[in-house]
Design an enzyme around this catalytic site. Structure first.
Site, mmCIF file in Angstrom:
data_model
loop_
_atom_site.group_PDB
_atom_site.id
_atom_site.type_symbol
_atom_site.label_atom_id
_atom_site.label_comp_id
_atom_site.label_asym_id
_atom_site.label_seq_id
_atom_site.Cartn_x
_atom_site.Cartn_y
_atom_site.Cartn_z
ATOM 1 N N GLU A 175 6.051 58.143 -36.966
ATOM 2 C CA GLU A 175 6.506 58.496 -35.613
ATOM 3 C C GLU A 175 5.745 59.696 -35.022
ATOM 4 O O GLU A 175 6.351 60.642 -34.530
ATOM 5 C CB GLU A 175 8.017 58.766 -35.632
ATOM 6 N N ASN A 218 3.647 54.272 -39.354
ATOM 7 C CA ASN A 218 4.925 53.599 -39.167
ATOM 8 C C ASN A 218 5.624 54.178 -37.945
ATOM 9 O O ASN A 218 5.627 55.391 -37.741
ATOM 10 C CB ASN A 218 5.789 53.826 -40.422
ATOM 11 N N HIS A 254 13.711 48.489 -35.001
ATOM 12 C CA HIS A 254 15.120 48.778 -34.741
ATOM 13 C C HIS A 254 15.443 48.191 -33.362
ATOM 14 O O HIS A 254 15.182 48.806 -32.328
ATOM 15 C CB HIS A 254 15.376 50.283 -34.758
ATOM 16 N N GLU A 283 11.755 48.280 -40.950
ATOM 17 C CA GLU A 283 13.102 48.849 -40.802
ATOM 18 C C GLU A 283 13.968 47.992 -39.871
ATOM 19 O O GLU A 283 14.737 48.509 -39.063
ATOM 20 C CB GLU A 283 13.027 50.283 -40.271
ATOM 21 N N ASP A 285 16.687 46.140 -38.002
ATOM 22 C CA ASP A 285 18.104 45.861 -37.806
ATOM 23 C C ASP A 285 18.292 45.512 -36.335
ATOM 24 O O ASP A 285 17.421 45.792 -35.507
ATOM 25 C CB ASP A 285 19.021 47.015 -38.244
#
Length: 372
Positions: A175, A218, A254, A283, A285
């Site tokens: 990030e 990432n 996400h 990651e 979801d």
């Protein structure tokens, strides 16, 4: 160089006596007794690992339950049987693994790595350079640029070196851009105090510490072709021209049903693949706005399942996308309700571990890909 204390629990030390295989050799088909029929890892096509974050640390410490990874037997059973890859959710982040300048706490991370080795799973290390979840001693310390550089190099060398040959992929820089594509030079202590060149140095240090590990950028909100993912594309192109050992680019994914699905995800992954990079979903979801009852409607669950399926299919459609990770598999331990008020039900299993349509959509898509 000042002495550094490395602390691990005796129980973890015993667990580490398990022989550890090179993670690149562990595939879903190699799982033996752990690749149970009907699981995600058993359904996966050869060459694709299916992962989950291992809950623990971070926000879990403030929740009204004991540490999930060490205390919940059914959770551990499913983490081992359903998945061929494991990512420490918080247990390798700076504030957890390096709580004091001269002290490391490797117990929780060691336990995850040993768990994975025993179950023939690979491990994704997370993360080495980030603006968040840094310890107070670091963020509030009065360090010169030279001292900060030394601290960072020592940390990367120590952590990556400890797991040399046992971590398949590392999120090296996490990030580092905002949504406009600008570097986070104010939020990120390393970028602010050491300049953007430190990113290349961290990749070089990590590679020296473990030449066999794949090293990734990432981030979130990079699923589409946009200003943020463009910034990564330009940076990685430049770094690789300098022969910096950058091996991969990963999208966190996400997602939320509040927003449309990133329909160009496959094309975005493909352009990084065309650079010669590995790609990954790390990651995933899919959160949703919960009704007053707290129970998602059938329509909400169907939309969520579609988002999970389409994300997986985008990865399957890109040759170099061989790592697909969901950020936890049960709502019992999901981070989403803690950070997104009114949203939840983001994972593929309910709190009682019953499977949602999203789980079945993933397994069906994996099975179909394996048959091709």
């Amino acid at each position: 160089m000042r002495a550094i204390r490395i602390v691990t629990a005796s129980l973890v030390a015993a667990a580490l006596s398990v022989p550890l295989a090179w993670p690149g050799l562990a595939t879903p088909q190699d799982g033996g007794q752990h690749a149970e029929r009907g699981t995600l890892r058993a359904a996966a096509p050869r060459g694709l690992v299916i992962g989950s974050a291992a809950a623990g640390g971070g926000h879990h410490l403030d929740q009204p339950y004991p540490d999930p990874f060490t205390s919940d037997r059914e959770y551990r059973r499913l983490l081992g049987s359903e998945f061929s890859s494991v990512s420490p959710e918080n247990q390798m982040k700076w504030d957890f693994v390096h709580p004091e300048r001269d002290r490391y706490e490797f117990g929780a991370a060691d336990a995850i790595v040993a768990f994975a080795a025993e179950r023939r799973q690979v491990v994704r290390g997370h993360t080495l350079l980030w603006h968040s979840q840094n310890p107070a001693w670091l963020e509030e310390g009065d360090f010169s640029a030279e001292e900060l550089r030394s601290i960072l190099r020592e940390h990367v060398t120590t952590v990556v070196g400890r797991y040399r040959g046992r971590v398949q992929q590392w999120d090296v820089a996490n990030e580092i851009f905002d949504d406009t594509g600008a570097l986070r030079t104010q939020e990120n202590i390393w970028l602010r105090e050491l300049g953007p060149g430190i990113v290349a140095d961290v990749f070089r240090w990590a590679h020296r510490a473990d030449p066999r590990a794949q090293l990734f950028f990432n981030d979130y909100n990079v699923e589409s072709v946009n200003a943020k993912s463009d910034a990564y594309f330009a940076l990685i192109t430049d770094l690789r021209a300098q022969r910096v050992p950058v091996h991969g680019f990963s999208v966190q994914a996400h997602l939320s049903t509040r927003y449309g699905f990133p329909a160009d995800l496959r094309d975005n992954l493909q352009r990084f693949d065309d650079l010669g990079l590995a790609t990954a979903v790390t990651e995933l979801d899919v959160r949703m706005d919960l009704p007053e009852s707290g129970v998602p409607t059938a329509e909400q669950l169907a939309q969520q399942a579609d988002y999970y399926r389409r994300t997986l299919q985008a990865c399957l459609d890109v040759e170099g996308c061989r790592s697909f990770t969901i950020w936890g598999f049960t709502d019992k331990y999901s981070w989403v309700p803690v950070f997104f008020e009114g949203e939840g039900s983001a994972t593929v299993m309910r709190e009682d571990f019953s499977r949602k349509p999203a789980y079945h959509a993933l397994r069906r898509t994996l099975h179909e890909a394996r048959r091709r």
